[in-house]
Design a protein around this motif. Structure first.
Motif, PDB file in Angstrom:
ATOM      1  N   TYR A  30       1.271  -1.405   0.022  1.00  0.00           N
ATOM      2  CA  TYR A  30       0.098  -0.288   0.474  1.00  0.00           C
ATOM      3  C   TYR A  30       1.034   0.889  -0.140  1.00  0.00           C
ATOM      4  CZ  TYR A  30      -3.921  -3.286   1.000  1.00  0.00           C
ATOM      5  OH  TYR A  30      -4.906  -3.983   0.857  1.00  0.00           O
ATOM      6  N   VAL A  31       0.591   2.292  -0.610  1.00  0.00           N
ATOM      7  CA  VAL A  31       0.997   3.244  -0.664  1.00  0.00           C
ATOM      8  C   VAL A  31       0.024   4.722  -0.995  1.00  0.00           C
ATOM      9  CG1 VAL A  31       2.816   2.567  -2.102  1.00  0.00           C
ATOM     10  CG2 VAL A  31       1.782   3.281  -3.220  1.00  0.00           C
ATOM     11  N   THR A  32       0.797   5.458   0.154  1.00  0.00           N
ATOM     12  CA  THR A  32      -0.113   6.937  -0.772  1.00  0.00           C
ATOM     13  C   THR A  32       0.100   7.668  -1.878  1.00  0.00           C
ATOM     14  OG1 THR A  32       1.262   8.184   0.417  1.00  0.00           O
ATOM     15  CG2 THR A  32       0.057   7.373   2.285  1.00  0.00           C
ATOM     16  N   ARG A  33      -0.542   8.718  -2.375  1.00  0.00           N
ATOM     17  CA  ARG A  33      -0.158   9.287  -3.356  1.00  0.00           C
ATOM     18  C   ARG A  33       1.227   9.620  -3.212  1.00  0.00           C
ATOM     19  NH1 ARG A  33      -0.716   8.885  -8.916  1.00  0.00           N
ATOM     20  NH2 ARG A  33      -2.209   8.894  -8.160  1.00  0.00           N
ATOM     21  N   THR A  34       1.350  10.294  -2.234  1.00  0.00           N
ATOM     22  CA  THR A  34       2.504  11.315  -2.321  1.00  0.00           C
ATOM     23  C   THR A  34       4.169  10.246  -2.184  1.00  0.00           C
ATOM     24  OG1 THR A  34       1.939  12.562  -0.225  1.00  0.00           O
ATOM     25  CG2 THR A  34       4.127  12.842  -0.306  1.00  0.00           C
ATOM     26  N   GLY A  35       3.024   8.686  -1.766  1.00  0.00           N
ATOM     27  CA  GLY A  35       4.836   8.085  -1.777  1.00  0.00           C
ATOM     28  C   GLY A  35       4.155   7.079  -2.841  1.00  0.00           C
ATOM     29  N   ILE A  36       3.865   7.246  -3.917  1.00  0.00           N
ATOM     30  CA  ILE A  36       4.201   6.687  -5.603  1.00  0.00           C
ATOM     31  C   ILE A  36       4.929   7.714  -6.216  1.00  0.00           C
ATOM     32  CG2 ILE A  36       2.213   7.649  -6.416  1.00  0.00           C
ATOM     33  CD1 ILE A  36       3.820   4.209  -7.072  1.00  0.00           C
ATOM     34  N   ASP A  37       4.432   9.116  -5.999  1.00  0.00           N
ATOM     35  CA  ASP A  37       5.147  10.320  -6.596  1.00  0.00           C
ATOM     36  C   ASP A  37       6.579  10.298  -5.814  1.00  0.00           C
ATOM     37  OD1 ASP A  37       2.801  10.899  -7.385  1.00  0.00           O
ATOM     38  OD2 ASP A  37       2.184  12.526  -6.652  1.00  0.00           O
ATOM     39  N   GLN A  38       6.987   9.873  -4.848  1.00  0.00           N
ATOM     40  CA  GLN A  38       8.210   9.959  -4.215  1.00  0.00           C
ATOM     41  C   GLN A  38       8.773   8.316  -5.336  1.00  0.00           C
ATOM     42  OE1 GLN A  38       7.531   9.532   0.111  1.00  0.00           O
ATOM     43  NE2 GLN A  38       7.717  11.685   0.372  1.00  0.00           N
ATOM     44  N   LEU A  39       8.021   7.341  -4.987  1.00  0.00           N
ATOM     45  CA  LEU A  39       8.586   6.448  -5.897  1.00  0.00           C
ATOM     46  C   LEU A  39       9.001   7.028  -7.265  1.00  0.00           C
ATOM     47  CD1 LEU A  39       6.895   3.736  -4.892  1.00  0.00           C
ATOM     48  CD2 LEU A  39       9.410   3.982  -3.730  1.00  0.00           C
ATOM     49  N   LEU A  40       8.055   7.385  -7.743  1.00  0.00           N
ATOM     50  CA  LEU A  40       8.344   7.960  -9.283  1.00  0.00           C
ATOM     51  C   LEU A  40       9.831   8.288  -9.312  1.00  0.00           C
ATOM     52  CD1 LEU A  40       4.465   7.852 -10.385  1.00  0.00           C
ATOM     53  CD2 LEU A  40       6.205   5.699 -11.010  1.00  0.00           C
ATOM     54  N   SER A  41       9.906   9.497  -8.789  1.00  0.00           N
ATOM     55  CA  SER A  41      10.400  11.136  -8.401  1.00  0.00           C
ATOM     56  C   SER A  41      11.942   9.769  -8.590  1.00  0.00           C
ATOM     57  CB  SER A  41      10.316  11.371  -7.370  1.00  0.00           C
ATOM     58  OG  SER A  41      11.412  12.711  -6.980  1.00  0.00           O
ATOM     59  N   GLU A  42      12.147   9.578  -6.932  1.00  0.00           N
ATOM     60  CA  GLU A  42      13.069   8.147  -7.685  1.00  0.00           C
ATOM     61  C   GLU A  42      13.897   7.345  -8.817  1.00  0.00           C
ATOM     62  OE1 GLU A  42      15.105   4.429  -4.710  1.00  0.00           O
ATOM     63  OE2 GLU A  42      13.147   4.975  -4.161  1.00  0.00           O
ATOM     64  N   LYS A  43      12.822   7.073  -9.711  1.00  0.00           N
ATOM     65  CA  LYS A  43      13.341   6.112 -10.520  1.00  0.00           C
ATOM     66  C   LYS A  43      13.010   7.154 -11.622  1.00  0.00           C
ATOM     67  CE  LYS A  43      11.032   3.940 -14.612  1.00  0.00           C
ATOM     68  NZ  LYS A  43       9.422   2.780 -14.642  1.00  0.00           N
ATOM     69  N   GLN A  44      12.792   8.029 -12.252  1.00  0.00           N
ATOM     70  CA  GLN A  44      13.422   9.744 -12.688  1.00  0.00           C
ATOM     71  C   GLN A  44      14.964  10.062 -12.276  1.00  0.00           C
ATOM     72  OE1 GLN A  44      11.107  12.695 -13.045  1.00  0.00           O
ATOM     73  NE2 GLN A  44      12.168  13.491 -14.624  1.00  0.00           N
ATOM     74  N   GLU A  49      21.235   9.752 -13.609  1.00  0.00           N
ATOM     75  CA  GLU A  49      22.293   9.376 -12.947  1.00  0.00           C
ATOM     76  C   GLU A  49      22.807   8.171 -14.416  1.00  0.00           C
ATOM     77  OE1 GLU A  49      24.266   7.537  -8.857  1.00  0.00           O
ATOM     78  OE2 GLU A  49      22.078   7.808  -9.107  1.00  0.00           O
ATOM     79  N   LYS A  50      22.052   7.884 -14.604  1.00  0.00           N
ATOM     80  CA  LYS A  50      22.452   6.565 -15.357  1.00  0.00           C
ATOM     81  C   LYS A  50      22.887   7.338 -17.011  1.00  0.00           C
ATOM     82  CE  LYS A  50      20.424   2.272 -17.309  1.00  0.00           C
ATOM     83  NZ  LYS A  50      19.409   1.248 -17.241  1.00  0.00           N
ATOM     84  N   GLU A  51      22.068   8.192 -17.229  1.00  0.00           N
ATOM     85  CA  GLU A  51      21.790   8.723 -18.588  1.00  0.00           C
ATOM     86  C   GLU A  51      23.009   9.858 -18.815  1.00  0.00           C
ATOM     87  OE1 GLU A  51      17.853  10.112 -19.432  1.00  0.00           O
ATOM     88  OE2 GLU A  51      17.067   8.636 -19.413  1.00  0.00           O
ATOM     89  N   ASN A  52      23.427  10.404 -17.502  1.00  0.00           N
ATOM     90  CA  ASN A  52      24.467  11.428 -17.445  1.00  0.00           C
ATOM     91  C   ASN A  52      26.004  11.637 -16.592  1.00  0.00           C
ATOM     92  OD1 ASN A  52      23.076  13.259 -18.040  1.00  0.00           O
ATOM     93  ND2 ASN A  52      21.635  12.996 -16.498  1.00  0.00           N
ATOM     94  N   LEU A  53      26.109   9.831 -16.630  1.00  0.00           N
ATOM     95  CA  LEU A  53      27.237   9.193 -15.989  1.00  0.00           C
ATOM     96  C   LEU A  53      28.389   9.568 -17.234  1.00  0.00           C
ATOM     97  CD1 LEU A  53      27.329   5.057 -15.235  1.00  0.00           C
ATOM     98  CD2 LEU A  53      27.219   7.177 -14.021  1.00  0.00           C
ATOM     99  N   GLU A  54      29.596  10.074 -16.076  1.00  0.00           N
ATOM    100  CA  GLU A  54      30.270  10.742 -17.117  1.00  0.00           C
ATOM    101  C   GLU A  54      32.119  10.363 -16.222  1.00  0.00           C
ATOM    102  OE1 GLU A  54      30.741  15.451 -17.159  1.00  0.00           O
ATOM    103  OE2 GLU A  54      29.385  15.424 -17.557  1.00  0.00           O
ATOM    104  N   ILE A  55      32.107   9.007 -16.672  1.00  0.00           N
ATOM    105  CA  ILE A  55      32.731   7.655 -16.027  1.00  0.00           C
ATOM    106  C   ILE A  55      34.035   7.751 -17.389  1.00  0.00           C
ATOM    107  CG2 ILE A  55      33.990   5.644 -14.738  1.00  0.00           C
ATOM    108  CD1 ILE A  55      31.252   6.865 -13.402  1.00  0.00           C
ATOM    109  N   GLN A  73      15.557  -2.509 -11.040  1.00  0.00           N
ATOM    110  CA  GLN A  73      14.885  -3.165 -10.563  1.00  0.00           C
ATOM    111  C   GLN A  73      14.325  -3.592  -9.059  1.00  0.00           C
ATOM    112  OE1 GLN A  73      17.025  -6.586 -10.900  1.00  0.00           O
ATOM    113  NE2 GLN A  73      15.710  -8.405 -11.308  1.00  0.00           N
ATOM    114  N   LEU A  74      15.334  -3.160  -8.020  1.00  0.00           N
ATOM    115  CA  LEU A  74      14.342  -3.283  -6.841  1.00  0.00           C
ATOM    116  C   LEU A  74      12.988  -2.276  -7.605  1.00  0.00           C
ATOM    117  CD1 LEU A  74      16.909  -3.604  -4.721  1.00  0.00           C
ATOM    118  CD2 LEU A  74      15.600  -5.783  -5.264  1.00  0.00           C
ATOM    119  N   LEU A  75      13.899  -0.813  -7.330  1.00  0.00           N
ATOM    120  CA  LEU A  75      12.261   0.212  -7.554  1.00  0.00           C
ATOM    121  C   LEU A  75      11.381  -0.457  -8.044  1.00  0.00           C
ATOM    122  CD1 LEU A  75      11.549   2.695  -6.535  1.00  0.00           C
ATOM    123  CD2 LEU A  75      13.325   3.718  -8.456  1.00  0.00           C
ATOM    124  N   ASN A  76      11.543  -0.590  -9.577  1.00  0.00           N
ATOM    125  CA  ASN A  76      10.288  -0.588 -10.575  1.00  0.00           C
ATOM    126  C   ASN A  76       9.606  -2.406 -10.259  1.00  0.00           C
ATOM    127  OD1 ASN A  76      11.331   1.390 -12.325  1.00  0.00           O
ATOM    128  ND2 ASN A  76      12.982  -0.604 -13.086  1.00  0.00           N
TER     129      ASN A  76
END
Length: 166
Positions: A30-44, A49-55, A73-76
């Motif tokens: 179970y998640v609140t609307r705020t909770g799902i928004d936080q998860l989606l923001s973390e995914k973004q 971070e993945k797209e902008n790696l400069e290593i 994978q865990l987040l998804n």
């Protein structure tokens, strides 16, 4: 090819990814609307971070990408299993998932506020407790004016419900 014929330096380092907040098997996420928004923001943020790696070092880059991919994978999985709770569907006079509760704890004069939220959103420093925590379970279905007693080793802690807001 057998792993016996691979140089030790060529072996891929397996990233150690800390697990997400515990959600017991069979328990609905179970998640609140705020909770799902936080998860989606973390995914973004992880995708960015993945797209902008400069290593420059390819081996180090691969290790960092593996780490980010493992976190994603865990987040998804957590996002895919999330069930958003419509707080307007709850009886407004009872403590249910998502409730913001004002409590008088024991003989303390200062009132405390807690919100019952999903496991990923829980943060005691922000007054957010997981719906699977002992205190949340103790408070569920209580109404204003009722008391809940938490049995501790040395004493009982009494929680008096002062206010419930959704």
């Amino acid at each position: 090819m057998s792993r016996g014929f691979v140089k030790e330096d060529d072996q891929e380092e397996i990233p150690i990814v800390p697990p997400r907040a515990d959600l017991p098997d069979g328990v609905v996420n179970y998640v609140t609307r705020t909770g799902i928004d936080q998860l989606l923001s973390e995914k973004q943020e992880l995708n960015s971070e993945k797209e902008n790696l400069e290593i420059a070092d390819e081996n180090e880059r691969r290790i960092v990408l593996n780490y980010i991919n493992a976190k994603l994978q865990l987040l998804n999985n957590r996002i895919a299993t999330a069930k958003i709770v419509d707080l307007n569907m709850h009886p407004q006079n009872e403590i249910r998932f998502g409730a913001l509760i004002t409590l008088k704890i024991g003989s303390q004069t200062k009132l405390q506020q807690y919100q019952i939220v999903g496991v990923d959103e829980a943060d005691i420093a922000k007054g957010k407790i997981s719906f699977i925590s002992p205190i949340a379970i103790l408070l569920l279905n209580k109404k204003v004016g009722e008391k809940a007693v938490l049995k501790l080793a040395k004493e009982d802690r009494v929680f008096e419900i002062i206010e419930i807001v959704y």
